[in-house]
Design a protein around this motif. Structure first.
Motif, PDB file in Angstrom:
ATOM      1  N   LEU A   9      11.447 -14.166   3.493  1.00 28.14           N
ATOM      2  CA  LEU A   9      11.185 -15.300   4.375  1.00 28.14           C
ATOM      3  C   LEU A   9      11.429 -14.927   5.837  1.00 28.14           C
ATOM      4  O   LEU A   9      10.904 -15.547   6.748  1.00 28.14           O
ATOM      5  N   LEU A  10      12.237 -13.922   6.017  1.00 28.21           N
ATOM      6  CA  LEU A  10      12.476 -13.429   7.371  1.00 28.21           C
ATOM      7  C   LEU A  10      11.206 -12.750   7.879  1.00 28.21           C
ATOM      8  O   LEU A  10      10.790 -12.930   9.023  1.00 28.21           O
ATOM      9  N   LYS A  11      10.595 -12.019   6.993  1.00 26.41           N
ATOM     10  CA  LYS A  11       9.368 -11.312   7.284  1.00 26.41           C
ATOM     11  C   LYS A  11       8.281 -12.293   7.712  1.00 26.41           C
ATOM     12  O   LYS A  11       7.482 -12.011   8.601  1.00 26.41           O
ATOM     13  N   ASN A  12       8.247 -13.441   7.084  1.00 26.40           N
ATOM     14  CA  ASN A  12       7.213 -14.421   7.377  1.00 26.40           C
ATOM     15  C   ASN A  12       7.633 -15.434   8.429  1.00 26.40           C
ATOM     16  O   ASN A  12       7.045 -16.486   8.539  1.00 26.40           O
ATOM     17  N   ARG A  13       8.682 -15.123   9.109  1.00 27.46           N
ATOM     18  CA  ARG A  13       9.154 -16.007  10.183  1.00 27.46           C
ATOM     19  C   ARG A  13       9.516 -17.402   9.705  1.00 27.46           C
ATOM     20  O   ARG A  13       9.460 -18.360  10.474  1.00 27.46           O
ATOM     21  N   GLN A  14       9.836 -17.524   8.433  1.00 28.06           N
ATOM     22  CA  GLN A  14      10.312 -18.816   7.970  1.00 28.06           C
ATOM     23  C   GLN A  14      11.677 -19.095   8.553  1.00 28.06           C
ATOM     24  O   GLN A  14      12.059 -20.231   8.758  1.00 28.06           O
ATOM     25  N   VAL A  15      12.410 -18.051   8.732  1.00 31.11           N
ATOM     26  CA  VAL A  15      13.726 -18.168   9.363  1.00 31.11           C
ATOM     27  C   VAL A  15      13.798 -17.161  10.496  1.00 31.11           C
ATOM     28  O   VAL A  15      13.133 -16.134  10.472  1.00 31.11           O
ATOM     29  N   ASP A  16      14.586 -17.479  11.503  1.00 25.66           N
ATOM     30  CA  ASP A  16      14.706 -16.580  12.649  1.00 25.66           C
ATOM     31  C   ASP A  16      15.742 -15.490  12.403  1.00 25.66           C
ATOM     32  O   ASP A  16      15.739 -14.457  13.065  1.00 25.66           O
ATOM     33  N   GLY A  17      16.633 -15.753  11.491  1.00 16.77           N
ATOM     34  CA  GLY A  17      17.674 -14.780  11.214  1.00 16.77           C
ATOM     35  C   GLY A  17      18.354 -15.133   9.900  1.00 16.77           C
ATOM     36  O   GLY A  17      18.203 -16.253   9.400  1.00 16.77           O
ATOM     37  N   ILE A  18      19.072 -14.173   9.352  1.00 12.23           N
ATOM     38  CA  ILE A  18      19.709 -14.403   8.059  1.00 12.23           C
ATOM     39  C   ILE A  18      21.177 -13.990   8.089  1.00 12.23           C
ATOM     40  O   ILE A  18      21.530 -12.949   8.629  1.00 12.23           O
ATOM     41  N   ILE A  19      22.002 -14.859   7.516  1.00  8.83           N
ATOM     42  CA  ILE A  19      23.405 -14.513   7.303  1.00  8.83           C
ATOM     43  C   ILE A  19      23.587 -14.251   5.815  1.00  8.83           C
ATOM     44  O   ILE A  19      23.328 -15.126   4.995  1.00  8.83           O
TER      45      ILE A  19
ATOM     46  N   PRO B  17       1.839  -7.487   8.083  1.00  2.80           N
ATOM     47  CA  PRO B  17       0.421  -7.619   7.721  1.00  2.80           C
ATOM     48  C   PRO B  17      -0.025  -9.067   7.552  1.00  2.80           C
ATOM     49  O   PRO B  17       0.737  -9.906   7.097  1.00  2.80           O
ATOM     50  N   THR B  18      -1.274  -9.322   7.921  1.00  2.14           N
ATOM     51  CA  THR B  18      -1.856 -10.653   7.753  1.00  2.14           C
ATOM     52  C   THR B  18      -3.035 -10.569   6.791  1.00  2.14           C
ATOM     53  O   THR B  18      -3.425  -9.480   6.362  1.00  2.14           O
ATOM     54  N   ILE B  19      -3.621 -11.713   6.553  1.00  3.72           N
ATOM     55  CA  ILE B  19      -4.752 -11.758   5.633  1.00  3.72           C
ATOM     56  C   ILE B  19      -5.928 -10.962   6.193  1.00  3.72           C
ATOM     57  O   ILE B  19      -6.732 -10.395   5.442  1.00  3.72           O
TER      58      ILE B  19
ATOM     59  N   LEU C 225      -5.889  -7.349  -4.761  1.00  8.01           N
ATOM     60  CA  LEU C 225      -4.515  -7.323  -5.268  1.00  8.01           C
ATOM     61  C   LEU C 225      -3.845  -5.987  -4.944  1.00  8.01           C
ATOM     62  O   LEU C 225      -2.685  -5.938  -4.531  1.00  8.01           O
ATOM     63  N   LYS C 226      -4.601  -4.935  -5.127  1.00  9.76           N
ATOM     64  CA  LYS C 226      -4.064  -3.604  -4.902  1.00  9.76           C
ATOM     65  C   LYS C 226      -3.698  -3.422  -3.420  1.00  9.76           C
ATOM     66  O   LYS C 226      -2.621  -2.931  -3.092  1.00  9.76           O
ATOM     67  N   ALA C 227      -4.628  -3.840  -2.562  1.00  5.82           N
ATOM     68  CA  ALA C 227      -4.388  -3.697  -1.130  1.00  5.82           C
ATOM     69  C   ALA C 227      -3.168  -4.513  -0.692  1.00  5.82           C
ATOM     70  O   ALA C 227      -2.341  -4.061   0.108  1.00  5.82           O
ATOM     71  N   MET C 228      -3.049  -5.718  -1.228  1.00  7.59           N
ATOM     72  CA  MET C 228      -1.921  -6.584  -0.884  1.00  7.59           C
ATOM     73  C   MET C 228      -0.605  -5.902  -1.240  1.00  7.59           C
ATOM     74  O   MET C 228       0.341  -5.873  -0.459  1.00  7.59           O
ATOM     75  N   GLU C 229      -0.608  -5.375  -2.432  1.00  8.32           N
ATOM     76  CA  GLU C 229       0.572  -4.672  -2.930  1.00  8.32           C
ATOM     77  C   GLU C 229       0.914  -3.502  -2.009  1.00  8.32           C
ATOM     78  O   GLU C 229       2.058  -3.314  -1.598  1.00  8.32           O
ATOM     79  N   GLU C 230      -0.137  -2.745  -1.684  1.00  4.48           N
ATOM     80  CA  GLU C 230       0.046  -1.520  -0.919  1.00  4.48           C
ATOM     81  C   GLU C 230       0.703  -1.743   0.445  1.00  4.48           C
ATOM     82  O   GLU C 230       1.628  -1.048   0.828  1.00  4.48           O
TER      83      GLU C 230
ATOM     84  N   GLY D 296       2.232  -4.414   1.383  1.00  4.26           N
ATOM     85  CA  GLY D 296       3.343  -5.363   1.344  1.00  4.26           C
ATOM     86  C   GLY D 296       2.991  -6.677   2.011  1.00  4.26           C
ATOM     87  O   GLY D 296       3.791  -7.277   2.707  1.00  4.26           O
ATOM     88  N   TYR D 297       1.785  -7.126   1.739  1.00  9.73           N
ATOM     89  CA  TYR D 297       1.346  -8.378   2.342  1.00  9.73           C
ATOM     90  C   TYR D 297       1.939  -9.567   1.597  1.00  9.73           C
ATOM     91  O   TYR D 297       2.053  -9.568   0.378  1.00  9.73           O
ATOM     92  N   TYR D 298       2.349 -10.570   2.360  1.00  7.85           N
ATOM     93  CA  TYR D 298       2.888 -11.784   1.792  1.00  7.85           C
ATOM     94  C   TYR D 298       2.433 -12.926   2.682  1.00  7.85           C
ATOM     95  O   TYR D 298       2.699 -12.906   3.878  1.00  7.85           O
ATOM     96  N   PRO D 299       1.709 -13.912   2.139  1.00 10.63           N
ATOM     97  CA  PRO D 299       1.114 -14.939   3.007  1.00 10.63           C
ATOM     98  C   PRO D 299       2.150 -15.703   3.836  1.00 10.63           C
ATOM     99  O   PRO D 299       3.255 -15.955   3.373  1.00 10.63           O
TER     100      PRO D 299
END
Lengths: 330, 330
Positions: A110-120, B2-4, B37-42, B44-47
């Motif tokens: 979630l940090l990666k997706n900017r859901q949170v600004d930081g993590i404790i 990474p983005t979509i 799917l393969k590319a996403m995995e590769e 490390g994409y996460y929406p």
DNA sequence: TCCTTTTATGAAATCAGTTTCATACTCATT
DNA sequence: AATGAGTATGAAACTGATTTCATAAAAGGA
């Protein structure tokens, strides 16, 4: 649900101007600022955090990973973090890892997706090598639990001294056969390792060697504490005192010991760790090592906010003092 | 990060196709699905959840409002909610209202902005008239605390019966002078009102009339419990038993009573409410009314998910049984 | 064979904000 | 009077996804 465009339309201004008012930018005439503020109030406008986040990067949210929220140590820690964060206009999301590696990783994402600004992180399940890469996406702070790594900020307690103090306290009371009970394993670093070291050091200093049977590992709950007593009762060479790494285990020990007719502290002295509320509930009341939970939470939030605001990644380490509270169980 | 679009570029497909793969739309050739799917995995994409949310998708997040997370009743409730939610692929955000109206409202606003798909309220600070309008933005469920309103879903316990059982238990033990100690005030509805009613009903049935001095309101903590004992000791007409609406207050009563040389249950019988862990820690162990916290959390999540999935707003009410656990304090 | 339906894909619009770029006006300074 | 700095505002681009609309190929039916 009103949007920024509605506010713009009503006031006859552009979205840009409204946005500037919202974000307190300079160069807005006070007359228009008033107008915007009034319109916002009127239609009950509240900016959509998802949209802000998407463009603006900060979510004003910090995530806290705890192993179990039902553990009073963590619920008090979370409480203090939440209070301090709210004061600084930050929202807190609490994640329960349940000691599961996958869940921990999911939260770090979630940090990666900017859901949170930081993590404790108040606990660590995965190897440091797995966690480290996430630090490039935002600040991560270790609170309470920690690793031997200079590249990450930590707020921690002097666990070694705590365990040393506790053990020496028992020795000063005349005990020589001192059992040791810990939640963790015997890893080569971190919180539990430091405690082990403190215990060993105190024993060594007084030329005492514990019977290996007296070392209990991975004990967490009240039930675990009760079992410890049962195990001790079946030993030929019994300890006269127990140092426990958790108040809960200590409480279990006291309850079961009484059940079996042992007098505390005369037959068995017990010392706990944390100073949880239950320390004053058990009878006799529990001697324990008090961890400054509130300070730890406050300091963690302070530091994390600093980290989030500083452009270059900063690393700092804070160590808080620890204290022996003598009650009736020793 | 990474983005979509990155995934689209790498696979040579359009964003639309990638999005369809992510969301399991029909009409995608399995060959291209694999590729994506393969590319996403590769890489490390996460929406990005903010982006999804913005576009009007669900956030798979539910919010839980609690007054205080350090209260074991709520931390256990939150724990059960969190576990059940995670099983169903939902994330939980915990909000601490600290009994503050403003904070509660702030959290309800997150529903308006689709930050959460639904909210479980375990306490209510504002008037119902203030809260109700938020229900148009998403499902709200009342868990534990509730109001006399048919327009909102509730998961609650039979508090009246609980209090009735507890009071009658004391009467059956031969007590006539029974004090009553509650966390709330004397509102005309809700959890505490039902408990009051249960207490009154049991007393009435046995033709007992409590001394008004024996009614203690707004007592929450262990400290409060200790104070209750002090007040009782200074009375001429003393109660011989106390029904407490909280295990913590009951624990405080027991500790302070012992301190003053009172024997429990002979001089003073005490019954609590909740069956918190401390009920087995105090000495003597506490007789208490057990609330099925886990079931309550699970049921709440189940129901809320149903509500979130059903197009038309559904309202349901679930009432869970409650149980007397007899230990040593009565 | 021709027409309709199903399958498969992409371009562009959309969500609700923030930020950049462009522009225009007001002063102060030379 | 001309220039430059500071103030104030709007248009348009952008964030990263989803969804609508358009289109084309393949399959099925008359």
């Amino acid at each position: 649900m009103p949007t920024i465009s509605d506010v713009a339309r009503i006031t006859g201004l552009s979205k840009s101007t409204v946005s500037r008012v919202i974000n307190n930018h300079p160069y807005i005439s006070s007359q228009k600022r008033e107008k915007v503020l009034k319109a916002m109030e009127e239609i009950g406008y509240y900016p959509n955090p998802s949209a802000r986040r998407l463009r603006g990067h900060t979510s004003n949210t910090i995530g806290v990973i705890v192993p179990r929220i039902v553990n009073p140590f963590f619920s008090y820690l979370v409480n203090s973090i939440e209070q301090e964060a709210f004061k600084n206009n930050y929202q807190v999301i609490i994640f329960q890892s349940n000691d599961l590696k996958d869940k921990e990783l999911y939260f770090l994402n979630l940090l990666k997706n900017r859901q949170v600004d930081g993590i404790i992180m108040t606990s660590i399940e995965n190897d440091w090598e797995t966690i480290e890469p996430y630090m490039q996406y935002g600040p991560v702070l270790l609170c309470n639990e920690y690793v031997n790594q200079s590249s990450v900020s930590k707020v921690r307690l002097d666990q070694k001294k705590g365990a040393y103090m506790g053990t020496e306290h028992l020795i000063n009371k005349g005990h020589q056969k001192i059992a040791y009970c810990t939640g963790g394993l015997f890893a080569g670093y971190g919180r539990d390792f430091d405690r082990n070291t403190g215990y060993q050091k105190a024993m060594d200093k007084h030329q005492l060697t514990p019977n290996p049977n007296w070392i209990f590992i991975q004990r967490h709950s009240i039930e675990d504490g009760k079992k410890v007593v049962k195990e001790i009762l079946s030993m030929n060479d019994k300890p006269t005192a127990i140092f426990s790494g958790s108040d809960e285990v200590a409480a279990g020990i006291i309850i079961e010991a009484k059940e079996n007719g042992l007098k505390i502290p005369d037959d068995l002295a017990v010392i706990g760790f944390d100073d949880q509320p239950l320390a004053e509930i058990v009878d006799p009341k529990l001697t324990t090592i008090k961890q400054p939970i509130d300070e730890m939470g406050i300091k963690s939030v302070e530091l994390l906010i600093q980290m989030m605001n500083s452009k270059d990644s900063m690393v700092e380490e804070v160590q808080l003092p620890i204290q022996l509270i003598e009650r009736e169980s020793t």
